[in-house]
Design an enzyme around this catalytic site. Structure first.
Site, PDB file in Angstrom:
ATOM      1  N   GLU A   1       5.565   0.864 -11.970  1.00 39.37           N
ATOM      2  CA  GLU A   1       4.326   0.319 -11.254  1.00 39.37           C
ATOM      3  C   GLU A   1       3.609  -0.699 -10.337  1.00 39.37           C
ATOM      4  OE1 GLU A   1       1.460   3.283 -10.794  1.00 39.37           O
ATOM      5  OE2 GLU A   1       1.472   2.843 -11.774  1.00 39.37           O
TER       6      GLU A   1
ATOM      7  N   GLU B   1       0.266  -5.610 -13.462  1.00 38.77           N
ATOM      8  CA  GLU B   1      -1.481  -5.915 -12.839  1.00 38.77           C
ATOM      9  C   GLU B   1      -1.640  -6.798 -13.269  1.00 38.77           C
ATOM     10  OE1 GLU B   1      -4.417  -4.525 -10.469  1.00 38.77           O
ATOM     11  OE2 GLU B   1      -3.630  -2.570 -11.203  1.00 38.77           O
TER      12      GLU B   1
ATOM     13  N   ASN C   1       1.847 -11.782 -10.452  1.00 39.10           N
ATOM     14  CA  ASN C   1       2.108 -10.994  -8.922  1.00 39.10           C
ATOM     15  C   ASN C   1       3.385 -10.316  -8.559  1.00 39.10           C
ATOM     16  OD1 ASN C   1       1.599 -11.495  -6.344  1.00 39.10           O
ATOM     17  ND2 ASN C   1       2.582 -13.651  -6.409  1.00 39.10           N
TER      18      ASN C   1
ATOM     19  N   ASP D   1      -3.777  -2.451  -2.001  1.00 38.97           N
ATOM     20  CA  ASP D   1      -5.299  -2.540  -1.385  1.00 38.97           C
ATOM     21  C   ASP D   1      -4.508  -2.563   0.117  1.00 38.97           C
ATOM     22  OD1 ASP D   1      -7.705  -3.906   0.069  1.00 38.97           O
ATOM     23  OD2 ASP D   1      -7.920  -5.239  -2.834  1.00 38.97           O
TER      24      ASP D   1
ATOM     25  N   LYS E   1     -10.199  -4.439   7.275  1.00 39.02           N
ATOM     26  CA  LYS E   1      -9.791  -5.389   8.056  1.00 39.02           C
ATOM     27  C   LYS E   1      -9.209  -6.505   9.228  1.00 39.02           C
ATOM     28  CE  LYS E   1     -14.068  -6.651   5.697  1.00 39.02           C
ATOM     29  NZ  LYS E   1     -16.132  -7.498   5.195  1.00 39.02           N
TER      30      LYS E   1
ATOM     31  N   ASP F   1      -4.017   6.232   1.019  1.00 37.07           N
ATOM     32  CA  ASP F   1      -5.068   7.399   2.116  1.00 37.07           C
ATOM     33  C   ASP F   1      -5.308   6.354   3.200  1.00 37.07           C
ATOM     34  OD1 ASP F   1      -5.953   4.657   0.602  1.00 37.07           O
ATOM     35  OD2 ASP F   1      -7.610   6.562  -0.190  1.00 37.07           O
TER      36      ASP F   1
ATOM     37  N   THR G   1      -5.559  11.641  -9.893  1.00 38.72           N
ATOM     38  CA  THR G   1      -6.568  10.543 -10.194  1.00 38.72           C
ATOM     39  C   THR G   1      -7.744  10.433  -9.856  1.00 38.72           C
ATOM     40  OG1 THR G   1      -5.751   8.772  -8.914  1.00 38.72           O
ATOM     41  CG2 THR G   1      -4.719   8.677 -10.920  1.00 38.72           C
TER      42      THR G   1
ATOM     43  N   PHE H   1      -9.223   8.036  -8.568  1.00 39.40           N
ATOM     44  CA  PHE H   1      -9.119   7.415  -6.574  1.00 39.40           C
ATOM     45  C   PHE H   1      -8.560   8.547  -6.221  1.00 39.40           C
ATOM     46  CE2 PHE H   1      -7.136   4.581  -3.984  1.00 39.40           C
ATOM     47  CZ  PHE H   1      -8.471   3.188  -4.126  1.00 39.40           C
ATOM     48  N   GLU H   2      -7.793   8.986  -6.075  1.00 41.21           N
ATOM     49  CA  GLU H   2      -7.334   9.546  -4.765  1.00 41.21           C
ATOM     50  C   GLU H   2      -8.632  10.608  -4.816  1.00 41.21           C
ATOM     51  OE1 GLU H   2      -2.929  11.774  -3.751  1.00 41.21           O
ATOM     52  OE2 GLU H   2      -3.305  10.994  -5.851  1.00 41.21           O
TER      53      GLU H   2
END
Length: 255
Positions: free
Chosen positions: A84, A109, A136, A159, A163, A195, A231, A233-234
């Site tokens: 993941e 992560e 990374n 992410d 912009k 999303d 989660t 976040f979702e």
């Protein structure tokens, strides 16, 4: 789960270009922030068990070429491997590791507090089929993991860099599929979810054009992946009226 560029991520040199593997900007910025006392204690106590030791190149989250791991040695067995990318606080991968003990999991992560939280939750659940790496993601896929060693790659809510001046930082870009294809075995799967509609469209465009991948769904979007738990976040994205879009691609035979 939090995006890799959340404001409370620790600082290091990855916001600027380094001599190697920084031909394009990385998909995260590790900003200043501190772990809680509990996270600090968890990091100190649990990182020897869960966190992979990585040989670095120029940047703090880089991976030196020529120093791959052997997953069978790392996990002490030969088993399917799921990676993941951007595991955040670890909610999805800890749940998956706990409910799928016959599979090994690697969380990638750069947000150190998230890694600490993941280790603490994994330890509480008695999970031993999970390892973490602070690096990374493209360098993990290209240098740390052996070719064709991964059964699935998960990238949930990366992410979006919404912009216009920042979209060049998006992880799912034309150069990413080849890196993912190297790590995936033939028949392995790349699972994506976001999303942000414009990023979903970009993901689909990039993967449609990518050699070595075929869609594993019919229609515009894949069904929601059952292996991804809901989660906070979702839920937050849904509460803001955003639609969650899933995509899944199979690593096809051939380059």
């Amino acid at each position: 789960m939090p995006h890799p560029a959340d404001a409370d991520a620790p600082a290091d040199d990855d916001a600027s270009d380094a001599p190697r593997f920084r031909e394009r900007p990385v998909s995260f910025v590790r900003r200043s922030g501190r772990m809680s006392d509990g996270q600090e204690r968890g990091w100190a106590a649990l990182s020897p068990q869960y966190l992979l030791t990585v040989e670095r190149d120029a940047a703090a989250t880089s991976v030196r070429p020529g120093a791959p791991i052997d997953p069978a040695v790392v996990f002490g067995r030969s088993a399917p491997l799921v990676v993941e990318i951007g595991s955040g606080q670890g909610h999805a991968i800890v749940h998956a590791a706990g409910t799928t003990p016959a599979t090994d999991f690697l969380a990638v992560e750069v947000f150190r507090a998230g890694l600490a939280r993941t280790m603490l939750d994994a330890d509480r659940a008695g999970i031993d089929n999970l390892r973490l790496v602070e690096a990374n993601a493209p360098e993990v896929l290209e240098h740390l993991l052996p070719p064709a060693s991964v059964d699935e790659i998960w990238i949930f809510f990366p992410d979006p860099w919404h912009k216009n001046k920042h979209t060049k930082r998006r992880l799912i870009a034309p150069d990413f599929p080849a890196v993912a294809a190297r790590a995936l075995r033939i028949g392995g799967r790349l699972r994506l979810a976001t999303d942000w509609e414009d990023y979903a469209l970009q993901m689909r465009e990039v993967m449609t054009a990518a050699a070595g991948f075929a869609p594993a769904f019919e229609g515009e979007w894949a069904p929601r992946f059952d292996g991804r738990i809901m989660t906070a976040f979702e839920r937050k994205g849904l509460a803001k009226g955003r639609h969650i879009r899933d995509l899944v691609y199979i690593r096809a035979d051939g380059k």
